[in-house]
Scaffold this active site. Structure first.
Site, mmCIF file in Angstrom:
data_model
loop_
_atom_site.group_PDB
_atom_site.id
_atom_site.type_symbol
_atom_site.label_atom_id
_atom_site.label_comp_id
_atom_site.label_asym_id
_atom_site.label_seq_id
_atom_site.Cartn_x
_atom_site.Cartn_y
_atom_site.Cartn_z
ATOM 1 N N LYS A 86 0.731 -1.241 -0.218
ATOM 2 C CA LYS A 86 -0.094 -0.065 0.272
ATOM 3 C C LYS A 86 0.526 1.011 -0.099
ATOM 4 C CE LYS A 86 -4.743 -1.844 1.844
ATOM 5 N NZ LYS A 86 -4.259 -3.192 1.562
ATOM 6 N N GLU A 108 -10.537 6.235 2.510
ATOM 7 C CA GLU A 108 -11.330 5.158 2.629
ATOM 8 C C GLU A 108 -10.563 4.376 3.766
ATOM 9 O OE1 GLU A 108 -10.595 5.249 -0.271
ATOM 10 O OE2 GLU A 108 -9.884 2.881 -0.647
ATOM 11 N N SER A 377 2.027 -9.466 -0.955
ATOM 12 C CA SER A 377 1.638 -8.215 -0.816
ATOM 13 C C SER A 377 2.236 -7.208 1.072
ATOM 14 C CB SER A 377 0.170 -7.914 -0.749
ATOM 15 O OG SER A 377 -0.486 -8.940 0.163
HETATM 16 C C1 LIG Z 1 -5.121 -4.127 0.957
HETATM 17 C C2 LIG Z 1 -4.368 -5.289 0.813
HETATM 18 C C3 LIG Z 1 -4.497 -6.518 -0.155
HETATM 19 C C4 LIG Z 1 -5.477 -6.525 -0.768
HETATM 20 O O1 LIG Z 1 -5.816 -5.654 -1.419
HETATM 21 P P1 LIG Z 1 -5.355 -4.907 -3.277
HETATM 22 O O2 LIG Z 1 -5.952 -3.897 -4.089
HETATM 23 O O3 LIG Z 1 -5.668 -6.444 -4.117
HETATM 24 O O4 LIG Z 1 -3.920 -5.473 -3.610
HETATM 25 C C5 LIG Z 1 -3.808 -7.710 -0.148
HETATM 26 N N1 LIG Z 1 -2.890 -7.438 0.669
HETATM 27 C C6 LIG Z 1 -2.712 -7.434 2.223
HETATM 28 C C7 LIG Z 1 -1.591 -7.021 2.335
HETATM 29 C C8 LIG Z 1 -3.811 -5.309 2.143
HETATM 30 O O5 LIG Z 1 -3.077 -5.217 2.662
#
Ligand SMILES: *Cc1c(COP(=O)(O)O)cnc(C)c1O
Length: 415
Positions: A86, A108, A377
């Site tokens: 993010k 949001e 992620s």
């Molecule tokens: C917010 C989040 C996601 C989901 O968001 P995408 O826009 O689909 O990437 C995935 N993994 C983590 C660790 C997150 O914080």
């Protein structure tokens, strides 16, 4: 693109008249930034000093030996500042805000991760920051609310509707309509009206650009497959962009299967049977909705994947069959997380673990000379309450109960 903001028949910008000028301004600033190599250079510099870029590509040797097929590599977005991909998006949008000369940002947030990332960016850039969050989420995600407020953001608890993410989004748009001149809306994923899906994907493309360079250096050729979890779709779009132009690389997006894809308690838009095309929240995509266009309740053990819509770019890539979609259930996710912690000493976020599930199913089918990449992620230690609960850990329960008692006695003593 012929039809501005559309990807095939998906996307667009279905926005109120009053926001037209703001979107024009945002779009033209984004186009100029995209053409300006200095802008990207400034972005890279900031990401390398304030976040942790380039993030490493880790060879998961023990998992590879365990499954006995393709070499498993993990792209470590968990090592970013605030613990997830993010940061890539919010820092990029922060630089655009500077360019546009605005002084206030709003966002949001569902689980609170995007709220924390935005509050961080706002503190760093000296911007006023308001974060909208459903009342239910405020209660569930107290640690993130705590950090947002400590970094100077105002968190507004939204009491409309189901008091979750979609209500927070509606409230953020309402704020934006009232304060267009001073305020930028930092949308958290590759969804919403154009240019957000393209813009957020562009900032996240840094993941794929690095991953491609890293896998070529380490493995000497492109990976056979790349896996990413899909909530709104931003981390998936990020890593996929490094490989979209290489048809020999198969791209797999993994959605939240929740309690099971046939139970109605999931958030699978592109691989289930419960979603249909619709226009909501300013864009056209596959939504989990009933025949009247009412959004359905979604469920996932991973708060970040628990969303009714999905990036219009991914709806398009699904239709074109360029990206294959799968889902992972809550139980499978906990199992993959357990294995990854034990074998590699790495704690993926519950969201990321969805990608691991599918990669683990497929790795044994591939030859040992092939490589696959999983996009991690984010980091899982943020999920300690959920993970410890899912593992039904008795000493964790004792700890929580003891802490609760301590606070209760403290409160009694003071009153
Ligand atoms: C917010 C989040 C996601 C989901 O968001 P995408 O826009 O689909 O990437 C995935 N993994 C983590 C660790 C997150 O914080």
């Amino acid at each position: 693109m012929e039809n501005k903001g559309f990807f095939g028949k998906w996307g667009g910008a279905f926005i109120p008249e009053i926001l037209h000028e703001t979107f024009e301004q945002l779009d033209s600033n984004f186009r100029q930034a995209k053409e300006d190599p200095q802008f990207w250079q400034e972005y890279l510099d900031l990401m390398s000093t304030y976040s942790c870029r380039p993030t490493p590509l880790t060879f998961a040797e023990n998992l590879t030996n365990h499954f006995g097929g393709a070499k498993i590599y993990i792209k470590r977005e968990d090592l970013n500042h605030t613990g997830a991909h993010k940061a890539n998006n919010v820092i990029g949008q922060g630089l655009l805000v500077k360019r546009m000369g605005k002084k206030r940002v709003i966002a949001e947030t569902g689980a609170g991760q995007h709220g924390v990332a935005t509050a961080t960016m706002a503190a760093k850039f000296g911007l006023e920051c308001t974060v909208y969050m459903g009342e239910v989420d405020v209660q569930r995600q107290r640690p993130n609310v705590f950090w947002m407020e400590k970094m100077g953001a105002t968190v507004i608890s939204v009491k409309d509707g189901s008091r979750t993410l979609k209500d927070a989004i509606n409230e953020a748009f309402r704020d934006w309509v009232t304060n267009v001149d001073t305020t930028h809306y930092v949308l958290g994923t590759a969804c919403g009206p154009a240019p957000f899906p393209e813009m957020v994907s562009w900032f996240q493309s840094i993941i794929g650009v690095e991953a491609k360079r890293q896998i070529l250096a380490r493995h000497g050729k492109l990976p056979a497959r790349v896996y990413a979890c899909v909530g709104g779709g931003s981390n998936a779009m990020g890593i996929f962009q490094g490989f979209l132009d290489s048809p020999e690389v198969e791209l797999i997006g993994v959605e939240a299967g929740g309690k099971g894809i046939d139970t109605g308690r999931h958030a699978s838009r592109l691989c289930g049977r419960d979603a249909s095309p619709g226009v909501a929240q300013g864009y056209k995509t596959m939504f989990l909705q009933n025949n009247d266009g009412q959004m359905l309740e979604t469920h996932s053990v991973a708060a970040g994947l628990d969303y009714v819509g999905v990036s219009p770019i991914l709806s398009h890539l699904a239709e074109e069959k360029r990206v294959r979609f799968a889902s992972a259930t809550d139980d499978e996710v906990i199992e993959a997380l357990d294995l990854t912690m034990r074998m590699e000493g790495i704690i993926p976020a519950l969201e990321s673990a969805h990608g691991f599930v599918q990669a683990f199913k497929e790795a044994p089918q591939l030859g040992r000379d092939e490589a696959i990449i999983i996009n991690q992620s984010g980091r899982g230690d943020k999920d300690i309450f959920t993970i410890a609960h899912a593992f039904d850990d008795p000493s964790w329960k004792e700890f929580i109960i003891a802490r609760g008692k301590e606070y209760a006695e403290d409160k009694k003593g003071k009153s």
